[in-house]
Scaffold this active site. Structure first.
Site, PDB file in Angstrom:
ATOM      1  N   HIS A   1     -40.863 -24.652  13.000  1.00  0.00           N
ATOM      2  CA  HIS A   1     -39.113 -25.118  11.907  1.00  0.00           C
ATOM      3  C   HIS A   1     -38.408 -25.527  12.866  1.00  0.00           C
ATOM      4  CE1 HIS A   1     -37.599 -22.089  15.028  1.00  0.00           C
ATOM      5  NE2 HIS A   1     -36.542 -22.347  15.623  1.00  0.00           N
TER       6      HIS A   1
ATOM      7  N   HIS B   1     -33.770 -28.695  17.545  1.00  0.00           N
ATOM      8  CA  HIS B   1     -35.100 -28.410  18.671  1.00  0.00           C
ATOM      9  C   HIS B   1     -35.913 -28.601  17.266  1.00  0.00           C
ATOM     10  CE1 HIS B   1     -33.323 -24.186  17.769  1.00  0.00           C
ATOM     11  NE2 HIS B   1     -34.297 -24.286  17.507  1.00  0.00           N
TER      12      HIS B   1
ATOM     13  N   GLU C   1     -38.727 -25.145  21.063  1.00  0.00           N
ATOM     14  CA  GLU C   1     -38.896 -23.580  21.252  1.00  0.00           C
ATOM     15  C   GLU C   1     -40.112 -23.339  20.814  1.00  0.00           C
ATOM     16  OE1 GLU C   1     -36.242 -22.258  18.142  1.00  0.00           O
ATOM     17  OE2 GLU C   1     -36.679 -19.915  18.832  1.00  0.00           O
TER      18      GLU C   1
END
Ligand code: CO
Length: 134
Positions: free
Chosen positions: A7, A79, A130
């Protein structure tokens, strides 16, 4: 090492307004808002055919996105998340290469119930990364 883009997370000052942009203007399928007190955010998932966008709103007084929104009052990309097959192996390999893992270096359970880690933006082209175990 990294696999799918899981994502892209966008921090927003007004989660309801951002949800309307994705749902009504862009015609995307969006989830109901989900509070994640352990992460200091409320998340709306935007489900795309090949990936997801996560809209992050502030939750509580100690939200990790508060400072970001102070610097980016209109919101912005916070992020990006890549999948890895084995998060501990990925962490150890990255640390060996000098990359900085944020926090105590131990994975936390992320928004999708899977272990995640964050890597320092200074080591990754100015972008907070991430890693999520696939
Ligand atoms: Co994320």
């Amino acid at each position: 090492m990294i696999g799918r883009l899981n994502h892209v997370a966008i921090a927003v000052p007004d989660l309801a307004a951002a949800t309307r942009v994705y749902k009504d203007t862009l015609g995307a399928s969006v989830s109901a808002p989900l509070d994640q007190p352990a992460h200091g955010v409320t998340v709306v998932f935007v489900n795309l055919p090949n990936s997801k966008v996560e809209l992050l709103g502030l939750l509580g007084d100690n939200s990790p996105v508060a400072k970001f929104l102070e610097n980016n009052p209109n919101g912005g990309i916070h992020h990006i998340c890549y999948e890895v097959p084995d998060i501990i192996a990925a962490r150890d390999q990255l640390k060996k290469q000098g990359a900085r893992v944020i926090g105590n270096g131990e994975p936390k359970i992320g928004a999708h119930g899977k272990p995640v880690l964050f890597l320092h933006p200074k080591d990754f082209c100015g972008t907070l990364v991430e890693l999520e175990q696939a």
